[in-house]
Design a protein around this motif. Structure first.
Motif, short mmCIF file in Angstrom:
data_model
loop_
_atom_site.label_atom_id
_atom_site.label_comp_id
_atom_site.label_asym_id
_atom_site.label_seq_id
_atom_site.Cartn_x
_atom_site.Cartn_y
_atom_site.Cartn_z
N LEU A 6 0.70 -1.28 0.00
CA LEU A 6 0.00 0.00 0.00
C LEU A 6 0.73 1.33 0.00
O LEU A 6 1.83 1.40 0.38
CB LEU A 6 -0.86 0.14 1.23
CG LEU A 6 -0.31 -0.52 2.37
CD1 LEU A 6 -0.26 0.21 3.65
CD2 LEU A 6 -1.18 -1.71 2.49
N LYS A 36 -0.80 5.92 -0.32
CA LYS A 36 -1.92 6.69 -0.82
C LYS A 36 -1.53 7.71 -1.90
O LYS A 36 -2.00 8.83 -1.87
CB LYS A 36 -2.60 7.42 0.34
CG LYS A 36 -3.36 6.49 1.24
CD LYS A 36 -4.13 7.24 2.26
CE LYS A 36 -4.95 6.31 3.09
NZ LYS A 36 -5.70 6.98 4.12
N GLN A 45 -2.15 -0.95 6.73
CA GLN A 45 -2.44 0.18 5.86
C GLN A 45 -1.90 -0.06 4.46
O GLN A 45 -2.51 0.35 3.47
CB GLN A 45 -1.84 1.45 6.45
CG GLN A 45 -2.56 1.91 7.70
CD GLN A 45 -1.85 3.05 8.41
OE1 GLN A 45 -0.67 3.33 8.16
NE2 GLN A 45 -2.55 3.72 9.31
N LEU A 68 -4.41 -0.25 1.14
CA LEU A 68 -4.30 0.56 -0.07
C LEU A 68 -4.20 -0.33 -1.31
O LEU A 68 -4.83 -0.05 -2.33
CB LEU A 68 -3.08 1.48 0.01
CG LEU A 68 -2.90 2.40 -1.19
CD1 LEU A 68 -4.12 3.29 -1.39
CD2 LEU A 68 -1.66 3.25 -1.05
N SER A 105 -7.61 -1.50 -2.03
CA SER A 105 -8.45 -0.45 -2.60
C SER A 105 -8.11 -0.22 -4.06
O SER A 105 -9.00 -0.09 -4.91
CB SER A 105 -8.24 0.85 -1.81
OG SER A 105 -8.95 1.91 -2.39
N GLN A 106 -6.83 -0.19 -4.40
CA GLN A 106 -6.42 0.01 -5.79
C GLN A 106 -6.84 -1.16 -6.66
O GLN A 106 -7.26 -0.98 -7.80
CB GLN A 106 -4.91 0.22 -5.88
CG GLN A 106 -4.46 1.57 -5.36
CD GLN A 106 -3.13 1.99 -5.97
OE1 GLN A 106 -2.62 1.34 -6.88
NE2 GLN A 106 -2.58 3.07 -5.47
#
Length: 405
Positions: free
Chosen positions: A23, A25, A305, A309, A312-313
């Motif tokens: 991950l 952001k 975390q 990420l 999520s991607q």
């Protein structure tokens, strides 16, 4: 009161793995060039001839880059078999691929001052001694030097505990596995659920992974050819067939999870968790059973975390095979060059493992998916037809797995 987890899996697919896990952001931007980056996670296992099942598998990530980028993945575990993969993500101009980085000098540094050297056991995979186990409450840091003299190190990761798996159950799902667009049913599945007690006294983050053993009778497919000796020889024909050949001994395919399955315990608040979906196992055989090995890992907040990420991607592109739009910078850095970006993550994780025998013969009329990926087509021009060795690799083994029935 027990917390009931909804039986819905967050699909973040990738691998037959060959992962995954990670991950950050922001889009990955180099100083000299703006890049289109998408990541593909590949499970790399430091398989040894002895203790294959003991290895804690790193996640090896392939990225779509316009330059060569270092990729590092692995975990220190309180179980045997800590491994780290070090690779270079390359762009040939025609394709993107990961190339193992060989001949590094690598070590793991513990918070108590002890240093554990890693040995390159497979190309690009560096393994701790068989006696090495991480300790809960201790911090660990990866350090390595590449053949060209560059030195890298990870941040220090705290190894935190994870609770025992209390119970495992299975449930038939007729329409369990869908195609990439989510419309056509590819196969029925046996969905696997587990129960555990989240500790009240600490903050916890979880990751679940699995490895599946499926008995395999075909050990090689000669595309457009026939097997001569141990080599596929092309057939002189306008429409050559693809022929399959039996294994010379009992053999098993190894299949790895292709989703990122994580949990922050803020959603369970120190209570008993029941019915956490951890695997959807396709019907590769209509009635034959199979052996599933499940890992429950306790992550640090930073590692969680990272995976969050990546998850999520990956959801934006559908699966991990469809790589996310940005490479994910982890916790490894070049100690002398802050502009030298490194992708991947090195972490520490307490691990609980459990094996579970999946029974398929109790279910009627499942939709079956070919383990080979195509219908079997045996060569019949010779009798008996030649066979091919069951070669030990990341995806196949002639070693009977413990617990196979």
């Amino acid at each position: 009161m027990p917390i009931k987890i909804n039986r819905i899996s967050v699909k973040v697919d990738k691998l037959r793995i060959q992962p995954t896990l990670f991950l950050l952001k922001s889009l990955f931007i180099f100083a000299m060039n703006s890049m289109n980056l998408r990541s593909k996670t590949i499970l790399i296992v430091g398989l040894l001839l002895i203790g294959m099942c003991a290895c804690v598998e790193p996640y090896d990530v392939t990225y779509r880059l316009n330059a060569n980028v270092l990729s590092v993945d692995g975990f220190v575990s309180d179980q045997d078999g800590t491994t780290v993969s070090i690779n270079i993500a390359r762009n040939s101009g025609l394709s993107y691929y990961t190339e193992p980085l060989q001949k590094c000098t690598a070590e793991i540094r513990a918070g108590d001052g002890s240093i554990t050297p890693l040995k390159e056991t497979i190309s690009g995979v560096y393994t701790a001694p068989g006696t090495f186990r991480g300790k809960i409450g201790q911090t660990y840091q990866l350090s390595f030097r590449t053949p060209d003299g560059k030195t890298y190190e990870s941040s220090k990761e705290l190894l935190t505990g994870t609770p025992e798996i209390k119970n495992i159950s299975q449930q038939f799902n007729l329409n369990g596995l869908l195609d990439n667009i989510g419309k056509k049913v590819v196969a029925s599945t046996v969905d696997i659920y587990l129960d555990f007690d989240d500790p009240k006294e600490s903050k916890n983050y979880y990751l679940w992974r699995w490895k599946l053993y499926e008995e395999q009778s075909i050990c090689i497919t000669c595309v457009g050819g026939r097997l001569v000796g141990n080599q596929c020889v092309k057939i002189n024909s306008r429409t050559p067939a693809d022929y399959d050949y039996f294994c010379d001994k009992q053999c098993w395919d190894l299949i790895y999870n292709d989703n990122i399955n994580i949990l922050d315990d803020k959603f369970v608040s120190g209570k008993s968790v029941t019915g956490k979906l951890v695997a959807k196992i396709p019907f590769y055989h209509p009635s034959k059973g199979c052996l599933l090995e499940i890992e429950q890992l306790g992550l640090s907040q930073q590692a969680y975390q990272y995976f969050e990420l990546l998850s999520s991607q990956s959801q934006t592109t559908g699966t991990l095979t469809d790589t996310p739009p940005a490479a994910i910078i982890g916790n490894v850095r070049n100690v002398n060059d802050s502009q030298d970006k490194v992708v991947g993550f090195f972490g520490a994780a307490s691990t609980k493992k459990i094996s579970y025998w999946i029974e398929r013969d109790r279910y009627s009329n499942p939709i079956v998916k070919s383990l080979l990926g195509h219908p079997v087509n045996l060569e019949v021009s010779s009798f008996p037809p030649p066979s091919f060795p069951c070669v030990l690799s990341r995806d196949r083994t002639p070693i009977r797995p413990e617990g196979w029935k």
